[in-house]
Design an enzyme around this catalytic site. Structure first.
Site: not given
Length: 183
Positions: A110-112
């Site tokens: 998720v995300c970075h």
């Protein structure tokens, strides 16, 4: 509490700078589904979490150094984000992540978090999503990057941001459970 993941062991790979909610919410979902989870990191002791990448947000106790972990001990891998977390992991955890992807076992990020997948060289021909600021890096690593809440490409499950965590947690439980079923 459900039991879809009873008997499964999930590795969570994170280090200092992990976005607290991106580790905590999926961990709660995994435990709620009956999984055993181990936090792997670059060092023993505790890792420092962040909120919105800036504010200190407590600590998590490390179960094992990633250098001492074996892919064969886990059924799935979770890669939470936070800007500093995957950037630091890109130096010493690449081989573990690459081996996990090559094993065909589920990997959720998720995300970075996908930054470490780019560094591991496992994104060519993959479809995924991420935080907007790393999408160019993912494209440069050969991925097709889309802007969707949750993207599933073979064993890879990805989400954009903490706002997507409810859908992400649901998807990882379903996909991890499906991977436990005999073929």
């Amino acid at each position: 509490m459900t039991n879809e993941l009873h008997g499964s062991k999930v590795a969570i790979l994170a280090t200092d700078g992990v976005e607290r909610v991106e580790l905590e919410e999926p961990l709660g979902a995994l435990l709620g589904a009956g999984a055993q989870a181990e936090l792997l990191s670059l060092h023993t002791g505790e890792i420092n979490a962040r909120q919105m990448d800036i504010d200190p947000a407590g600590t998590f106790t490390v179960d094992k150094k990633v250098a001492d972990a074996r892919v064969s001990d886990y059924e799935a891998l979770l890669l939470p984000g936070g800007t500093m977390n995957p950037d630091q992991l890109r130096t010493d955890a690449v081989a573990f992540v690459r081996e996990f992807m090559e094993s065909g076992k589920p990997v959720a990020t998720v995300c970075h978090g996908p930054w470490i997948l780019a560094e591991a060289g496992v994104l060519r021909g993959r479809r995924l999503t991420s935080w907007p600021s790393i999408r160019t890096d993912l494209r440069n690593a050969g991925a097709e990057v889309v802007d969707e809440e949750v993207v599933i490409d073979r064993q890879l499950i990805s989400s954009r941001s903490p706002q997507d965590l409810p859908a992400f947690c649901k998807a990882i439980i379903e996909r991890f459970a499906a991977a436990l079923q005999p073929a």
